[in-house]
Design an enzyme around this catalytic site. Structure first.
Site, PDB file in Angstrom:
ATOM      1  N   THR A  39       0.758  -1.343  -0.019  1.00 39.15           N
ATOM      2  CA  THR A  39       0.067  -0.092   0.250  1.00 39.15           C
ATOM      3  C   THR A  39       0.937   1.317   0.165  1.00 39.15           C
ATOM      4  O   THR A  39       2.006   1.140   0.299  1.00 39.15           O
ATOM      5  CB  THR A  39      -0.985   0.164   1.095  1.00 39.15           C
ATOM      6  OG1 THR A  39      -0.310   0.468   2.280  1.00 39.15           O
ATOM      7  CG2 THR A  39      -1.707  -1.116   1.331  1.00 39.15           C
ATOM      8  N   SER A  73       2.252   3.612  10.215  1.00 42.05           N
ATOM      9  CA  SER A  73       1.961   2.632  11.307  1.00 42.05           C
ATOM     10  C   SER A  73       2.698   1.579  11.317  1.00 42.05           C
ATOM     11  O   SER A  73       3.282   1.094  10.336  1.00 42.05           O
ATOM     12  CB  SER A  73       0.220   2.528  11.123  1.00 42.05           C
ATOM     13  OG  SER A  73       0.061   1.532   9.833  1.00 42.05           O
ATOM     14  N   TYR A  75       1.237  -1.301  11.165  1.00 42.76           N
ATOM     15  CA  TYR A  75       0.778  -2.239  10.077  1.00 42.76           C
ATOM     16  C   TYR A  75       1.630  -1.982   8.839  1.00 42.76           C
ATOM     17  O   TYR A  75       2.174  -3.057   8.229  1.00 42.76           O
ATOM     18  CB  TYR A  75      -0.653  -2.078   9.901  1.00 42.76           C
ATOM     19  CG  TYR A  75      -1.081  -2.622   8.612  1.00 42.76           C
ATOM     20  CD1 TYR A  75      -1.337  -3.841   8.429  1.00 42.76           C
ATOM     21  CD2 TYR A  75      -1.528  -2.026   7.318  1.00 42.76           C
ATOM     22  CE1 TYR A  75      -1.505  -4.440   7.458  1.00 42.76           C
ATOM     23  CE2 TYR A  75      -1.719  -2.496   6.153  1.00 42.76           C
ATOM     24  CZ  TYR A  75      -1.864  -3.743   5.917  1.00 42.76           C
ATOM     25  OH  TYR A  75      -2.246  -4.322   4.908  1.00 42.76           O
ATOM     26  N   HIS A  76       1.797  -0.885   8.541  1.00 45.29           N
ATOM     27  CA  HIS A  76       2.277  -0.530   7.203  1.00 45.29           C
ATOM     28  C   HIS A  76       4.000  -0.864   7.273  1.00 45.29           C
ATOM     29  O   HIS A  76       4.647  -1.298   6.619  1.00 45.29           O
ATOM     30  CB  HIS A  76       2.295   1.027   6.809  1.00 45.29           C
ATOM     31  CG  HIS A  76       1.034   1.373   6.364  1.00 45.29           C
ATOM     32  ND1 HIS A  76       0.033   1.942   7.179  1.00 45.29           N
ATOM     33  CD2 HIS A  76       0.231   1.135   5.242  1.00 45.29           C
ATOM     34  CE1 HIS A  76      -1.339   2.123   6.460  1.00 45.29           C
ATOM     35  NE2 HIS A  76      -1.283   1.435   5.346  1.00 45.29           N
ATOM     36  N   LYS A  79       4.363  -4.252   6.361  1.00 48.62           N
ATOM     37  CA  LYS A  79       4.524  -4.329   5.149  1.00 48.62           C
ATOM     38  C   LYS A  79       5.812  -4.068   4.366  1.00 48.62           C
ATOM     39  O   LYS A  79       6.241  -4.711   3.619  1.00 48.62           O
ATOM     40  CB  LYS A  79       3.291  -3.353   4.342  1.00 48.62           C
ATOM     41  CG  LYS A  79       1.912  -3.715   4.724  1.00 48.62           C
ATOM     42  CD  LYS A  79       1.722  -5.360   4.484  1.00 48.62           C
ATOM     43  CE  LYS A  79       1.016  -5.617   2.917  1.00 48.62           C
ATOM     44  NZ  LYS A  79       0.654  -6.827   2.709  1.00 48.62           N
TER      45      LYS A  79
END
Length: 116
Positions: A39, A73, A75-76, A79
């Site tokens: 993302t 974040s 989460y990112h 990734k």
């Protein structure tokens, strides 16, 4: 991230899950081509126009793609770790992958009588 527990769960789930997948591909069928969907959040959602983002040069009047990535974040960040682990596995084991980064796009509706 809501709290430490959620941040740890997200990191372990995403990073360890990807590592397990990479080892499975290497051990079972190294000819598999992995497609990883990322993302724009991996870059901290920079001010980048989609038309400019698809050009050869990330520089332009709409901003630039930050390097190194600056996730917004945990989460990112997981990734980003996935991308690094995938790149490493491809380099050392000769695997193949495509790291596709998606971003939010907006559109506007034209009048029905407007020229295309």
């Amino acid at each position: 991230m809501i709290d430490r527990k959620h941040a740890v769960y997200t990191q372990v789930n995403n990073v360890v899950g990807t590592l397990n997948l990479l080892y499975a591909i290497a051990e079972i069928d190294p000819s598999i081509h992995l497609v990883k969907l990322g993302t724009m959040g991996e870059y901290g959602t920079p001010n980048i126009d989609m038309k400019k983002a698809s050009s050869r040069s990330p520089q332009g009047p709409y901003g630039h793609t930050p390097y190194p990535k600056q996730p917004g974040s945990f989460y990112h960040l997981s990734k980003v770790h996935d991308s690094h682990n995938i790149h490493f596995a491809c380099r050392i084991w000769g695997l193949r992958s495509t790291d596709s980064t998606k971003g939010s796009c907006t559109a506007r509706k034209l009048r029905d009588d407007a020229a295309p």
